[in-house]
Design an enzyme around this catalytic site. Structure first.
Site, PDB file in Angstrom:
ATOM      1  N   ASP A  90      19.291  -5.509 -17.075  1.00 29.25           N
ATOM      2  CA  ASP A  90      20.093  -5.762 -15.876  1.00 29.25           C
ATOM      3  C   ASP A  90      19.722  -7.144 -15.352  1.00 29.25           C
ATOM      4  OD1 ASP A  90      21.645  -3.397 -15.566  1.00 29.25           O
ATOM      5  OD2 ASP A  90      19.854  -2.325 -14.923  1.00 29.25           O
ATOM      6  N   ARG A 141      15.994  -9.144 -13.662  1.00 30.50           N
ATOM      7  CA  ARG A 141      14.674  -8.677 -14.108  1.00 30.50           C
ATOM      8  C   ARG A 141      13.760  -9.825 -14.516  1.00 30.50           C
ATOM      9  NH1 ARG A 141      15.980  -4.457 -11.543  1.00 30.50           N
ATOM     10  NH2 ARG A 141      17.090  -2.784 -12.634  1.00 30.50           N
ATOM     11  N   ARG A 169      25.832  -7.211  -4.559  1.00 32.96           N
ATOM     12  CA  ARG A 169      26.133  -7.201  -5.996  1.00 32.96           C
ATOM     13  C   ARG A 169      27.641  -7.198  -6.236  1.00 32.96           C
ATOM     14  NH1 ARG A 169      23.222  -2.001  -8.141  1.00 32.96           N
ATOM     15  NH2 ARG A 169      23.790  -2.857 -10.197  1.00 32.96           N
ATOM     16  N   LYS A 194      31.047  -1.910 -14.275  1.00 29.98           N
ATOM     17  CA  LYS A 194      30.411  -0.773 -13.613  1.00 29.98           C
ATOM     18  C   LYS A 194      30.721  -0.847 -12.113  1.00 29.98           C
ATOM     19  CE  LYS A 194      25.869  -3.038 -13.308  1.00 29.98           C
ATOM     20  NZ  LYS A 194      24.491  -3.098 -13.848  1.00 29.98           N
ATOM     21  N   HIS A 195      30.783   0.327 -11.405  1.00 29.06           N
ATOM     22  CA  HIS A 195      30.441   1.673 -11.870  1.00 29.06           C
ATOM     23  C   HIS A 195      31.714   2.496 -11.742  1.00 29.06           C
ATOM     24  CE1 HIS A 195      26.700  -0.184 -10.337  1.00 29.06           C
ATOM     25  NE2 HIS A 195      26.071   0.506 -11.282  1.00 29.06           N
ATOM     26  N   HIS A 235      20.444   6.088  -7.034  1.00 30.59           N
ATOM     27  CA  HIS A 235      19.094   6.086  -7.600  1.00 30.59           C
ATOM     28  C   HIS A 235      18.250   7.195  -6.956  1.00 30.59           C
ATOM     29  CE1 HIS A 235      20.499   1.956  -8.380  1.00 30.59           C
ATOM     30  NE2 HIS A 235      19.730   2.011  -9.451  1.00 30.59           N
ATOM     31  N   ASP A 254      25.110   5.728 -16.888  1.00 37.62           N
ATOM     32  CA  ASP A 254      24.085   5.011 -16.135  1.00 37.62           C
ATOM     33  C   ASP A 254      22.769   5.738 -16.422  1.00 37.62           C
ATOM     34  OD1 ASP A 254      22.826   3.215 -14.435  1.00 37.62           O
ATOM     35  OD2 ASP A 254      24.216   3.510 -12.775  1.00 37.62           O
TER      36      ASP A 254
END
EC number: 3.2.1.52
Length: 329
Positions: A62, A70, A130, A160-161, A173, A242
């Protein structure tokens, strides 16, 4: 390639990592910040992953930009998607962002960044900046440019998503969000348009329940994945789940049940991250299968980071995006 994506422990492979990567059910490795120390180490890790797999394997991360990036030190900063629409030349900057992100990953032997976010609106805690915008046309304009940049350097795109995560406040999450709206037609317009444009290579559904439509999270729903995505919208690409270790997927049962339900519902590949015992349970219990069409997601170019940074295209994109970030920091 098998259907399961999983993670590895650190900056180098352990003996257990190597053993797991050789399992025929494994088709991809998703990397995290803990897998990165510096550029040379990352390249060596990815070489080791491919050697341990002894067959073609996808490597992804990601790295969409903003707070979801990351790899930071040694990589260019990629702006949050929301910033592009704030600039006079935002369309070109979005294309630069997609290109720069993808090119730097390809230079490190990485096939995919799970990007872009096609969700509309900034209110959802899991999405926020995002998103490219809070209206359909803004999202379409800037996400299209970003994907043009990715594809121009040889990286496949993942929307996504599906069918839209932007209107729920809860974070999938941490829990299973419910989108209680009677209609999500606006959100669907974005996915429909990008499918019709032929610019999407893969899709990642949301761990969100839309009770007006179906009782299962989209990521485990034959209604959303087979009836809507495949039949009504005609999507031909790869469908990823996911991360099935997220709390939003817990409603589907234990690790193997989650993976099997997602595959039965219409996912081609499933992600199980940051819980090694869950990944092992899936390897032990999932029937062995292959996903031949996933090979189309392997990166289409090869070059070194040194070669990339010597190009005028890299210098221009790096400077333009840095100016955008500085202007809004």
């Amino acid at each position: 390639m098998g259907p399961l994506w999983l993670d590895v422990e650190g900056c180098e492979l352990t003996a257990e990592d190597r053993e797991i990567l050789a399992h025929p059910t494994v088709g991809g490795v998703i990397l995290f910040a803990r897998n990165y120390h510096d550029n040379q180490q990352l390249l060596a890790l990815n070489t080791a992953i491919r050697q341990a797999a002894k067959r073609p394997i996808l490597i992804g991360v990601d790295q969409e930009g903003g707070r979801v990036q990351r790899f930071r030190d040694g990589f260019s900063k990629i702006p949050a998607a929301q910033l592009y629409a704030r600039s006079d030349n935002g369309t070109q900057l979005a294309e630069d962002g997609g290109w720069l992100m993808a090119a730097e990953l390809i230079a490190h032997d990485i096939d995919l960044s799970f990007a872009p976010v096609l969700d509309k609106g900034f209110d959802c805690r899991a999405i926020g900046n995002r998103a490219f915008g809070d209206d359909v046309q803004t999202v379409l304009t800037y996400s299209s440019a970003y994907m043009r940049g990715m594809k121009s350097v040889g990286m496949a795109t993942t929307g996504k998503h599906f069918p839209g995560h932007g209107a729920v406040i809860a974070d999938s999450h941490l829990e299973t969000p419910y989108d209680e709206r009677d209609s999500i037609a606006d959100d669907m317009t974005i996915f429909r348009a990008q499918i019709e444009a032929g610019i999407l290579d893969a899709m990642m559904p949301a761990h969100v329940i839309y009770p007006h439509y179906d009782a299962q999270p989209a990521s485990g729903s034959p209604y959303w994945l087979k009836q809507v995505l495949r039949q009504e919208l005609g999507f031909q690409g790869i469908v990823f789940s996911d991360d099935l270790s997220m709390e939003g997927a817990a409603i589907m049962g234990g690790p193997a049940e989650r993976a099997q339900q997602s595959l039965d519902a219409g996912c081609d590949m499933v992600l199980m991250c940051n819980k090694r015992e869950s990944a092992v349970a899936v390897l032990d219990q999932l029937p062995i299968s292959v996903v031949p069409q996933a090979q189309s997601l392997l990166k289409q170019q090869q070059f070194t980071y040194r070669e990339l940074k010597a190009t005028e295209r890299w210098k221009q994109a790096y400077q333009a995006l840095q100016r955008l970030i500085d202007a809004h920091s």
